[in-house]
Motif scaffolding. Structure first.
Motif, PDB file in Angstrom:
ATOM      1  N   PRO A   1       0.785  -1.239   0.000  1.00 19.54           N
ATOM      2  CA  PRO A   1       0.000   0.000   0.000  1.00 19.54           C
ATOM      3  C   PRO A   1       0.821   1.295   0.000  1.00 19.54           C
ATOM      4  CG  PRO A   1      -1.083  -1.617   1.341  1.00 19.54           C
ATOM      5  CD  PRO A   1       0.233  -2.226   0.940  1.00 19.54           C
TER       6      PRO A   1
ATOM      7  N   ALA B   1      -0.936   1.446  -3.810  1.00 17.92           N
ATOM      8  CA  ALA B   1      -2.327   1.214  -3.391  1.00 17.92           C
ATOM      9  C   ALA B   1      -3.298   1.462  -4.547  1.00 17.92           C
ATOM     10  CB  ALA B   1      -2.673   2.113  -2.201  1.00 17.92           C
TER      11      ALA B   1
ATOM     12  N   GLN C   1      -3.412  -4.093   5.502  1.00 19.13           N
ATOM     13  CA  GLN C   1      -3.376  -2.752   4.887  1.00 19.13           C
ATOM     14  C   GLN C   1      -4.034  -2.763   3.506  1.00 19.13           C
ATOM     15  OE1 GLN C   1       0.966  -2.347   5.343  1.00 19.13           O
ATOM     16  NE2 GLN C   1       0.601  -0.322   6.231  1.00 19.13           N
TER      17      GLN C   1
ATOM     18  N   ASN D   1      -7.248  -0.430   2.483  1.00 18.14           N
ATOM     19  CA  ASN D   1      -7.318   0.391   1.277  1.00 18.14           C
ATOM     20  C   ASN D   1      -8.489  -0.023   0.404  1.00 18.14           C
ATOM     21  OD1 ASN D   1      -4.844   2.354   0.605  1.00 18.14           O
ATOM     22  ND2 ASN D   1      -4.167   0.733   1.991  1.00 18.14           N
TER      23      ASN D   1
ATOM     24  N   SER E   1     -11.649   1.364   1.841  1.00 15.00           N
ATOM     25  CA  SER E   1     -11.735   2.826   1.737  1.00 15.00           C
ATOM     26  C   SER E   1     -12.060   3.239   0.297  1.00 15.00           C
ATOM     27  CB  SER E   1     -10.472   3.495   2.269  1.00 15.00           C
ATOM     28  OG  SER E   1      -9.586   3.792   1.228  1.00 15.00           O
TER      29      SER E   1
END
Lengths: 338, 338
Positions: free
Chosen positions: B111, B115, B327, B331, B334
């Motif tokens: 990321p 990402a 992670q 991501n 999100s």
């Protein structure tokens, strides 16, 4: 010189000094008399030679009378003070400490590479650091034929180089950790058990350690070629005996792994252990107690137009220190007797 | 996707799977339900989540119904068989095994670096190997500004990467040796205690190990630049947690250690530990349990016109595996929630 020799060993009860005495016996070095010497702190200790316990004598300025060859295997301060006195009294000094290695008028000798430099000595012959020795033994025959341009080396160094206190510390730290106790840290700046310390010597202003710069400087001096560039990263790992080196080198002339195998197949002091299909490669636990520099994992460096990656392992106390010093002495007397 | 998620973890009782579950909790990943899965051999085990012991369930083709995100942390064969089934049933797969890493249509994500590749996924997102992860986290910001040309890396790898059996083997071998017994060798081809094995994976025809070639291939894929050349030598050492890397790299644009310090001072996921005068440099024992890639021993590579040597350490189970996977999931959600 005579055909047998009066020999003194300074630092006789230390790791290297002790091993020098053992190897002198093992290789039947022609000794008339052996004098084990130490600075005062070690008095009362003794060393074994030819099945005899010999008490270690105090080193002073009168220690060198009648001595032909004197091995210095204590520390730099001792060499700096006593080597000139020994030379003045007619000894040839073979110094395993770092002190004289970069002196211009002192030959820095790895017999497989530059035994011819011995005859130019002015009383002191220096034996290089362990990491430079095991680097040049296999790289010299390659350099001769393919002309080295650049060497990048990362090391995996054993604690025995630091002495018996470091070996005890590794053992004691593991014992403590296995009993859920806090391990005591005395010899190294941090716990060495189950760790890797990128710090094997004093740090210099350029952020390299003294040992990293020694590898660079000594390798150039031994190979007698200032045009080679060398970058070393030295790392201490929890291994008792034998240093390993991960080496990437580039040459002027085109080189293949097969070339390296052919050159090293006949190189003095080198043994190839390289058959990945059978899990054959050099290992610290098997190199210990042996004389050769073991080379394996030989392959084209895929990051370079013309390079090789390989893995070198050697016993840091034998070829990396004591054996190299004794080999220098053997070459010295064979020259004298000619 | 919803704002909280049904999550499954394949290989939940293994080192990485277990750590994924711990990190999901630690970082308060919005979980509606957690399903720990294993191939049959592990049935009867349980994993801890939110102070609860959750029994591990048997993995089969019906395991994925209602699951949003599925972490694969078992082995390549399991991923090859079950990841496509999971995708077919609507899961997004985050695969920590090597199986899909080099698939063209599978994003390989760290990321801090790329990402942005997550949104192009077709159901599977791969998490790279530990050695590539800790290499690219600090090298990516350098690459962006100075353009990497060549990387030479030698590794110092912990046994925890191989699993609990390897950690037991290191412990048991030391115990045996301390009692003057022959150490049993089962997990690795040779004794790992007090040794360094230049062999961390299967050997390929070009004499590199699969892991060495993965470092090369994965690094190029993550940095999205095929022009960089990379040579790796991977070595297992007797350390339990955290991998170290000795890295020499060359860049297109002129670079100094000060440049590196400035770039890495603000780089995500990187912590500089570099003050030799105070014995400050990254160490495996202190990186363990932490999230960052620690960088130190930053210095001009004196063997190259324009290069840097440095030392990188990271926890191989956290950033090198479980944390990176979590992670990726963070991501992913999100992006979905935007």
């Amino acid at each position: 010189m005579a055909s047998d020799y009066s020999v003194a060993v300074i630092g006789a009860s230390g790791t290297t000094g002790n091993e020098i005495i053992r190897i002198l016996k093992e290789r039947a070095f022609p000794i008339r008399s052996l004098k084990p010497l130490e600075s005062e702190i070690s008095i009362g200790r003794s060393v074994e030679y030819a099945n005899d316990d010999m008490p270690v004598q105090v080193l002073d300025k009168d220690s060198f009378k009648g001595i032909d060859i004197c091995f210095f295997a204590a520390d730099s301060p001792t060499s700096s003070v006593y080597a000139p006195i020994a030379v003045e009294q007619g000894c040839v000094v073979i110094d395993s400490t770092p002190f004289y290695r970069m002196y211009k008028d002192v030959p820095l000798v790895v017999p497989e590479v530059n035994a011819d430099k011995i005859k130019g000595h002015r009383g002191i012959i220096a034996s290089p650091g362990s990491m430079a020795i095991q680097l040049v033994v296999p790289l010299y025959p390659i350099h001769r034929l393919f002309s080295l341009k650049r060497i990048v080396v990362s090391t995996y160094q054993a604690v025995s180089e630091t002495g018996p206190g470091a070996m005890d510390e590794l053992t004691d730290q593991i014992r403590a950790l296995f009993c859920f106790n806090e391990p005591a840290v005395k010899v190294y700046p941090y716990q060495i058990a189950f760790n890797a310390l990128p710090h094997t010597d004093t740090f210099l202003d350029n952020a390299y350690t003294a040992e990293e710069m020694s590898i660079t400087d000594e390798t150039k001096k031994i190979l007698d070629d200032d045009s080679i560039t060398i970058c070393a990263t030295t790392v201490r790992i929890p291994v008792f005996y034998s240093h390993a080196e991960s080496v990437n080198f580039e040459t002027d002339k085109k080189i293949t792994p097969q070339d390296v195998r052919e050159v090293l197949g006949n190189a003095p002091g080198v043994k190839i252990e390289d058959d990945p299909s059978k899990n054959i490669y050099p290992l610290p636990i098997y190199a210990s107690g042996k004389d050769e520099c073991f080379v394996g994992r030989i392959r084209q460096d895929i990051s370079s137009d013309n390079g090789i990656a390989m893995w070198i392992v050697a016993d840091n106390i034998r070829k990396g220190a004591a054996l190299n010093a004794v080999q220098i002495a053997e070459n010295l007397i064979s020259i004298s007797e000619k």
